[in-house]
Scaffold this motif. Structure first.
Motif, short mmCIF file in Angstrom:
data_model
loop_
_atom_site.label_atom_id
_atom_site.label_comp_id
_atom_site.label_asym_id
_atom_site.label_seq_id
_atom_site.Cartn_x
_atom_site.Cartn_y
_atom_site.Cartn_z
N ARG A 119 0.82 -1.21 0.00
CA ARG A 119 0.00 0.00 0.00
C ARG A 119 0.86 1.26 0.00
O ARG A 119 0.50 2.25 -0.63
N LEU A 120 1.98 1.23 0.74
CA LEU A 120 2.77 2.47 0.88
C LEU A 120 3.64 2.72 -0.35
O LEU A 120 3.68 3.83 -0.87
N LEU A 151 4.95 3.79 11.71
CA LEU A 151 5.93 2.72 11.50
C LEU A 151 6.95 2.58 12.63
O LEU A 151 7.28 1.45 13.00
N PRO A 152 7.46 3.65 13.24
CA PRO A 152 8.34 3.47 14.40
C PRO A 152 7.65 2.77 15.56
O PRO A 152 8.28 2.02 16.30
N VAL A 153 6.34 2.98 15.71
CA VAL A 153 5.60 2.27 16.75
C VAL A 153 5.64 0.77 16.50
O VAL A 153 5.76 -0.03 17.44
N GLY A 168 12.17 0.03 4.13
CA GLY A 168 13.27 -0.31 5.02
C GLY A 168 12.79 -0.57 6.44
O GLY A 168 13.16 -1.56 7.07
N MET A 169 11.93 0.29 6.93
CA MET A 169 11.45 0.11 8.30
C MET A 169 10.55 -1.12 8.41
O MET A 169 10.57 -1.84 9.42
N GLY A 219 9.95 -6.89 10.27
CA GLY A 219 9.87 -8.31 9.94
C GLY A 219 11.07 -9.08 10.46
O GLY A 219 10.93 -10.18 11.01
N VAL A 220 12.26 -8.50 10.35
CA VAL A 220 13.47 -9.18 10.83
C VAL A 220 13.44 -9.32 12.34
O VAL A 220 13.76 -10.39 12.89
#
Lengths: 143, 87
Positions: free
Chosen positions: A60-61, B61-63, A68-69, A74-75
């Protein structure tokens, strides 16, 4: 139908299947009879469910910085979920919370020393059940 | 499509959270509660990620990163506490 629409539909499918895995795990955790069975059910959304949701989020993004984030999440999830599951399973086995009538094979029992048994492999390299009972190695780092 | 997706995901993930809460309430031992709390945190991770995906923003995303590490630290600490209590 443009490429963006197709990717959005793929993302929707990934998101819904990840949420369905979570729901299956919720039912399993509530219905299964044993600690190990519940752990078996609860690890589905922790790994595959979260990964599917992250794939849907990435679809979606669609930007490199967010990707990357998402990969980082996931890792982290892949690295930490097995360690936590291993610790929970070992604590359950050691404290006798495992229902042995539900087990087909108990391979760990063949290697576990009996109470008061002095077999030669018990040289302190592994923290054993009998030693823990005596309180000898309670605060050891390898426990 | 976005509205339907949001409703479906909300229903699925909040049902999961309710079931996990029921197991936390009922769970006979501390380990059952740890497993159910892990599941609750995974459902929260999925809910935050799904919200970001549906609304197409990246502010949370940081959350997600913090939540994925927090679950590990919390469950490991509780399990070590439980193992010490049993022995």
């Amino acid at each position: 139908m443009s490429v963006g629409t197709v990717v959005d539909w793929l993302a929707a499918v990934a998101l819904v299947s990840g949420a369905l895995l979570s729901l299956a795990a919720g039912i399993g955790v509530l219905r299964f009879p044993d600690v190990l069975d519940r752990m078996h059910a609860a690890t589905k959304p922790q790994v595959l469910g979260v990964l599917l949701l992250l794939v849907g989020l990435a679809l979606r993004l669609r930007t490199a910085a967010d990707l990357g984030m998402i990969v980082l999440v996931g890792v982290f999830q892949l690295a930490t979920a097995p360690v936590a599951a291993q610790m929970i399973g070992r604590a359950a086995y050691r404290s006798g919370r495992v229902d042995r009538s539900l087990l087909d094979v108990d391979e760990l029992a063949e290697h576990r020393p009996e109470e008061g048994d002095s077999r030669p492999e018990r040289d302190g390299s592994r923290p054993e059940r009998g030693e823990q009972r005596r309180g000898g190695s309670r605060s050891g780092p390898g426990e | 499509m976005t509205v339907v997706l949001a409703i479906v995901l909300t229903v699925l993930l909040s049902t999961t959270a309710l079931l996990a809460l029921a197991r936390i309430y009922r769970g006979p031992s501390l380990l059952d509660r740890v497993i159910a709390a892990d599941l609750l945190l995974a459902a929260m991770l999925g809910a935050v990620g799904a919200e970001a995906a549906v609304n197409r923003h990246a502010t949370t995303l940081p959350v997600l990163v913090v939540l994925s590490l927090l679950g590990f630290v919390g469950s490991v600490a509780l399990v070590r506490f439980a193992a010490r209590e049993e022995s």
